[in-house]
Scaffold this motif. Structure first.
Motif, PDB file in Angstrom:
ATOM      1  N   THR A  61       0.829  -1.206   0.000  1.00  0.00           N
ATOM      2  CA  THR A  61       0.000   0.000   0.000  1.00  0.00           C
ATOM      3  C   THR A  61       0.862   1.253   0.000  1.00  0.00           C
ATOM      4  O   THR A  61       0.355   2.354   0.200  1.00  0.00           O
ATOM      5  N   LEU A  83      -0.180   3.934  -2.432  1.00  0.00           N
ATOM      6  CA  LEU A  83      -1.501   4.438  -2.030  1.00  0.00           C
ATOM      7  C   LEU A  83      -1.376   5.401  -0.850  1.00  0.00           C
ATOM      8  O   LEU A  83      -1.969   6.490  -0.848  1.00  0.00           O
ATOM      9  N   ILE A  84      -0.620   5.010   0.159  1.00  0.00           N
ATOM     10  CA  ILE A  84      -0.479   5.838   1.361  1.00  0.00           C
ATOM     11  C   ILE A  84       0.256   7.134   1.046  1.00  0.00           C
ATOM     12  O   ILE A  84      -0.163   8.222   1.461  1.00  0.00           O
ATOM     13  N   SER A  97      -1.942   9.390  -0.910  1.00  0.00           N
ATOM     14  CA  SER A  97      -3.019   9.903  -0.052  1.00  0.00           C
ATOM     15  C   SER A  97      -2.510  11.048   0.821  1.00  0.00           C
ATOM     16  O   SER A  97      -3.204  12.052   1.020  1.00  0.00           O
ATOM     17  N   TYR A 110      -8.020  12.579   3.666  1.00  0.00           N
ATOM     18  CA  TYR A 110      -7.102  11.461   3.414  1.00  0.00           C
ATOM     19  C   TYR A 110      -7.888  10.176   3.127  1.00  0.00           C
ATOM     20  O   TYR A 110      -7.647   9.493   2.130  1.00  0.00           O
ATOM     21  N   ARG A 111      -8.817   9.853   4.009  1.00  0.00           N
ATOM     22  CA  ARG A 111      -9.538   8.577   3.890  1.00  0.00           C
ATOM     23  C   ARG A 111     -10.425   8.526   2.646  1.00  0.00           C
ATOM     24  O   ARG A 111     -10.569   7.473   2.028  1.00  0.00           O
ATOM     25  N   ASN A 170      -8.044   7.883  -0.184  1.00  0.00           N
ATOM     26  CA  ASN A 170      -7.475   6.554   0.013  1.00  0.00           C
ATOM     27  C   ASN A 170      -8.450   5.464  -0.421  1.00  0.00           C
ATOM     28  O   ASN A 170      -8.072   4.502  -1.116  1.00  0.00           O
ATOM     29  N   HIS A 216      -7.958   3.008  -3.726  1.00  0.00           N
ATOM     30  CA  HIS A 216      -7.455   1.778  -3.112  1.00  0.00           C
ATOM     31  C   HIS A 216      -7.177   0.663  -4.108  1.00  0.00           C
ATOM     32  O   HIS A 216      -6.055   0.161  -4.229  1.00  0.00           O
ATOM     33  N   LYS A 275      -4.713   0.739  10.917  1.00  0.00           N
ATOM     34  CA  LYS A 275      -5.775   1.176  10.011  1.00  0.00           C
ATOM     35  C   LYS A 275      -7.149   0.922  10.642  1.00  0.00           C
ATOM     36  O   LYS A 275      -7.285   0.118  11.565  1.00  0.00           O
ATOM     37  N   THR A 333     -11.046  -0.127   5.865  1.00  0.00           N
ATOM     38  CA  THR A 333      -9.935  -0.123   4.911  1.00  0.00           C
ATOM     39  C   THR A 333      -9.177  -1.446   4.952  1.00  0.00           C
ATOM     40  O   THR A 333      -8.701  -1.923   3.921  1.00  0.00           O
TER      41      THR A 333
END
Length: 213
Positions: A17, A20-21, A24, A69-70, A73, A77, A107, A111
């Motif tokens: 990830t 992705l992180i 984000s 952020y979420r 994300n 994803h 997390k 997620t």
């Protein structure tokens, strides 16, 4: 005592990830601090909870930044998450040989479910302890001890596997063995500098350590 229980961190350990992180964080930070942060700048943010990271930057905007952020994300994803070499086959082998398997992550549960379902790893884990389930995140021992309690295991028969110093320290604080993964986005030297009991070059290296065939 023989190891019969293996606890894994999720991000950067079981599933890749990292992009992705990082994306984000960059999306969120550039929203509030345009052009201030580059990829290398956000690497220290991998490991702590989002609330710790954004709270240290801007306590007043923390909740809002976590939401931004979420949202990004979750939307990105399935596009950006990939698998690490030998992870699926190794976890499958451990499961088939009767090892107790758990995930301990900072997390939130929604997620986590997305990542496990995407990589088809969800079928192998008996216990998943997320940020939603604890008062204290890693490196506090609470998440690990909670997972061990649910699995009916003691720290002496468990090993914690992760890519971040939070994972190694949490394992040590809980009394388990620890294994760092050399594919940590922060680098092999970074994880080895925190002195895990074992350093894995690929996930299948865990098999001889725990006596799996």
């Amino acid at each position: 005592m023989k190891i019969n229980t293996i606890l894994f961190d999720l991000d950067g350990t079981l599933i890749n990830t990292n992009d992705l992180i990082i994306e984000s964080f960059l999306h969120t930070l550039n929203n509030y601090y345009p052009n201030k942060y580059q990829r290398a700048d956000v690497l220290p943010f991998l490991g702590p909870t989002l609330y710790e990271t954004f709270g240290s930057l801007n306590p007043e905007k923390m909740e809002e930044m976590v939401k931004v952020y979420r949202k990004f994300n979750h939307e990105q994803h399935d596009i950006l998450v990939t698998e690490f070499e030998t992870v699926f086959d190794t976890v499958k082998t451990l499961h088939e040989q009767g090892f107790k398997l758990g995930i301990v992550t900072t997390k939130i549960r929604d997620t986590v479910k997305m990542g496990l379902k995407l990589t088809k790893l969800d079928q192998f884990f008996d216990v998943v302890v997320t940020l939603d389930d604890v008062e204290h995140a890693k490196p506090h021992p609470e998440p690990i001890l909670k997972a061990l309690e649910q699995l009916g295991s003691s720290p002496e028969e468990a090993i914690m596997v992760g890519d971040n110093h939070h994972d190694v320290e949490a394992g040590k604080n809980a009394g388990t063995k620890t294994a760092g993964v050399s594919w940590s986005v922060k680098g092999r030297e970074y994880i080895s500098s925190h002195h895990p009991d074992y350093l894995l070059e690929k996930m299948s290296d865990i098999l001889p350590i725990v006596g799996a065939e």
